[in-house]
Design an enzyme around this catalytic site. Structure first.
Site, short mmCIF file in Angstrom:
data_model
loop_
_atom_site.label_atom_id
_atom_site.label_comp_id
_atom_site.label_asym_id
_atom_site.label_seq_id
_atom_site.Cartn_x
_atom_site.Cartn_y
_atom_site.Cartn_z
N GLU A 173 -23.18 3.23 -0.04
CA GLU A 173 -23.50 1.90 0.50
C GLU A 173 -22.32 0.96 0.29
O GLU A 173 -22.02 0.11 1.14
CB GLU A 173 -24.77 1.36 -0.16
CG GLU A 173 -26.01 2.13 0.25
CD GLU A 173 -27.24 1.79 -0.57
OE1 GLU A 173 -28.30 1.53 0.04
OE2 GLU A 173 -27.17 1.78 -1.81
N CYS A 182 0.84 -1.20 0.00
CA CYS A 182 0.00 0.00 0.00
C CYS A 182 0.87 1.25 0.00
O CYS A 182 1.20 1.82 1.05
CB CYS A 182 -0.94 -0.01 1.21
SG CYS A 182 -2.16 1.32 1.16
N THR A 185 -26.89 2.50 9.96
CA THR A 185 -27.91 2.24 8.94
C THR A 185 -28.64 3.54 8.63
O THR A 185 -28.77 4.42 9.50
CB THR A 185 -28.92 1.17 9.41
OG1 THR A 185 -29.87 0.93 8.36
CG2 THR A 185 -29.67 1.60 10.67
N TYR A 186 -29.08 3.63 7.40
CA TYR A 186 -29.89 4.78 6.96
C TYR A 186 -31.27 4.30 6.55
O TYR A 186 -32.03 5.02 5.91
CB TYR A 186 -29.19 5.52 5.81
CG TYR A 186 -27.78 5.97 6.17
CD1 TYR A 186 -27.57 7.16 6.87
CD2 TYR A 186 -26.68 5.18 5.86
CE1 TYR A 186 -26.29 7.56 7.23
CE2 TYR A 186 -25.40 5.58 6.21
CZ TYR A 186 -25.21 6.77 6.89
OH TYR A 186 -23.93 7.15 7.26
N THR A 231 -31.71 -3.37 7.31
CA THR A 231 -30.56 -4.06 6.68
C THR A 231 -29.73 -4.86 7.68
O THR A 231 -28.62 -5.28 7.36
CB THR A 231 -29.65 -3.02 5.97
OG1 THR A 231 -29.15 -2.09 6.96
CG2 THR A 231 -30.38 -2.27 4.88
#
Length: 446
Positions: free
Chosen positions: A417, A94, A340-341, A352
Site C-alpha cells: 500500500e 540519484c 485498488t484492491y 479507497t
C-alpha cells in the site's frame, strides 16, 4: 575463483529495498509473466521492477512506456536519450538512475568522456540544462520564452519541436522516477558502485536490508497507535463520502486550496554532497524546489485545471508531437489512479477512491495546480501530517527521503500500500511537470 586468487564481488544488500523487507516484496510470489517482460525489456530484472511488481498491472504499463521512450523509433538517437536521463537523474542526486542510464548510454555507443562532465557533451544537449533544472524543481516558472530560445529559427543550437518534446518527456520521466527510487529506499544494483564489496562477510553483520531503518523501541505501543490511526481514517473516509452532497461556495473552495498550498510542511533532512559521478553532471546544484507559495510572499498565478488540463489539452498535444506517447502516459495515469484492491491495512471491502484522489490532488496542489470542483478540505481530513511530510519530501525533495520518514506514516498498512502511494506521487508529479511544459509549448505555437 577465489581459491585461484581472483577477487569475487559480493552483493552488499539482501534485497531490492532498504525500507521494505525482501520477503514482503516476494510475498505471494511475484507475477512471473511481468518479471519475464521486465527481463526481456531491460536484460535484467532490476530493483525498480521487483518493487513495482507488487502492482503488476502498473508495472506492465510502466515498462511499455519506458521502452517506447528509450528504445523505440523516435526523433532522438538512443545514446542521447540515456544521456538526457542521466542529466535529469543527477538533479536529484540519484546515483541509482545515473548509473543505470550511464550503462545504457555506453551500450548504445555513447562516448565515455561525456560522463566525466557536462562540458564534454555537445552544446545542443547542454542547452537543455535550464529546462532540466526548472522541470525538476520549479516547473511553474517555465514559459514560452524557454521554448522559443531552443526551437525558433536562428536558435543555436536549434531543436525541432519533436526532438524537444521527446527530451522533456525523458527528463520529466527520470525526475519522477527518482522520487520512486528514493521513496522506496532502493538499494544499488549488485553491479553498481555501492552495491558490492570484495570484503568477506563479517560474522557479526548480516547483509543489510535495511541498514538505516528506525529502531522500534516499543513495538506493541506503536502497533496499537497504528491500529487507532486506521480506524480514524476509515471513519473520516465514510464521513467525507456522506458529506459529498454538501454545497460549498467557490470562495471557500479557493480558501481551502490556498490553505493547503501555503501550509508549512518541514522536509528537514539534508544529505551530504552526492558522489562525484553525480555531481559532475549537475549544473547549479544549489537550485532546488521552493514552496510554490511561501507564506507572506507573492505566489505565481495558480494553474487552474479548467484552463489547462491533461485530458483536454496536454494529451492531444503530446500525441501530436510524439505519436503514441500521450496514449502510453495516459494509461499509466489511469491505472495508478484507479488501482485498488478494495482493502486498507487490516480491512477488506473498502472504497479507497477518496484517499487516492486526495493524494493526487495534494501533490498537484504543491505544484500550484487547482481543481475548481475539488474540496481541498478533504486533503486535511484524510492526509495526516506524517503522510504529508513523506509525500512532500518525495515529490519535491526526493533525495532527502529517509527510512524514518517512510516508516512514520501509515504504520499499520502493508508495504504494498505504501508502494502504491509512491506510484501515485510519482505519476502525479510527472503529470504536473508535463502540464507546465506543454502549456508553455502551446503558448509558443499560437
Amino acid at each position: 575463483m577465489s581459491e585461484q586468487g581472483v577477487q569475487v564481488p559480493r552483493a552488499l544488500a539482501s534485497g531490492p529495498s532498504a525500507f521494505i523487507p525482501a520477503k514482503e516484496i516476494l510475498k505471494g510470489g511475484p507475477n512471473q509473466d511481468v518479471l519475464i517482460e521486465s527481463f526481456l525489456s531491460l536484460g535484467r530484472v532490476d530493483h525498480i521492477s521487483m518493487v513495482m511488481a507488487m502492482h503488476p498491472a502498473y508495472l506492465c504499463c510502466f515498462l511499455k512506456t519506458q521502452h517506447a521512450l528509450l528504445e523505440m523509433d523516435g526523433p532522438l538517437p538512443r545514446h542521447w536519450r540515456h544521456y538526457i536521463a542521466v542529466m535529469a537523474a543527477a538533479r536529484h542526486h540519484c546515483s541509482y538512475l545515473v548509473q543505470q542510464h550511464s550503462a545504457g548510454y555506453l551500450e548504445a555507443g555513447g562516448e565515455e568522456s561525456w560522463l566525466s562532465g557536462l562540458e564534454h557533451a555537445p552544446a545542443k544537449l547542454r542547452s537543455l540544462q535550464t529546462l532540466n533544472k526548472l522541470l525538476a524543481h520549479r516547473p511553474w516558472l517555465i514559459t514560452q520564452q524557454h521554448i522559443q530560445e531552443l526551437v525558433c529559427p536562428g536558435a543555436e543550437p536549434r531543436w525541432s519541436l519533436a526532438e524537444l518534446i521527446h527530451a522533456v518527456v525523458l527528463m520529466a520521466h527520470a525526475h519522477s522516477l527518482c522520487s520512486f527510487v528514493w521513496g522506496c529506499g532502493l538499494n544499488p544494483e549488485p553491479d553498481h558502485i555501492g552495491g558490492y564489496t570484495f570484503q568477506p562477510p563479517s560474522l557479526s553483520h548480516s547483509p543489510h536490508s535495511p541498514a538505516h531503518s528506525p529502531a522500534h523501541e516499543d513495538g506493541r505501543h506503536e502497533l496499537a497507535d497504528g491500529a487507532v490511526e486506521v480506524e480514524v481514517l476509515m471513519k473520516r473516509m465514510v464521513e467525507l463520502q456522506q458529506q459529498q452532497e454538501e454545497e460549498c461556495t467557490q470562495e471557500e473552495m479557493v480558501t481551502r486550496f490556498e490553505r493547503e498550498r501555503s501550509e508549512s510542511i518541514p522536509t528537514a533532512v539534508v544529505r551530504g554532497a552526492p558522489p562525484d559521478l553525480v555531481l559532475r553532471l549537475v549544473e547549479e546544484p544549489e537550485f532546488r524546489y521552493e514552496d510554490f507559495a511561501p507564506r507572506g510572499e507573492q505566489a505565481p498565478p495558480t494553474m487552474r485545471a479548467q484552463d489547462y488540463s491533461w485530458e483536454d489539452h496536454g494529451f492531444s498535444l503530446l500525441n501530436r508531437l510524439l505519436p503514441d506517447m500521450g496514449q502510453l502516459l495516459d494509461e499509466n495515469f489511469q491505472i495508478v489512479c484507479n488501482l485498488t484492491y478494495h482493502r486498507m491495512a487490516m480491512h477488506e471491502g473498502v472504497d479507497t477512491h477518496t484517499l487516492r484522489k486526495a493524494l493526487w490532488n495534494y501533490i498537484h496542489c504543491l505544484y500550484g495546480i487547482r481543481y475548481d470542483d475539488y474540496d481541498y478540505g478533504s486533503v486535511n481530513v484524510l492526509l495526516e501530517r506524517s503522510l504529508k511530510v513523506f509525500v512532500k519530501t518525495m515529490a519535491c525533495h526526493p533525495e532527502q527521503t529517509t527510512a524514518r520518514i517512510y516508516h512514520s506514516f501509515w504504520r499499520h498498512f502493508r508495504h504494498s500500500e505504501k508502494v502504491h502511494a509512491n506510484l501515485i506521487v510519482m505519476e502525479a508529479r510527472l503529470q504536473a511537470a508535463l502540464l507546465y511544459i506543454l502549456r508553455a509549448i502551446t503558448h509558443y505555437m499560437r
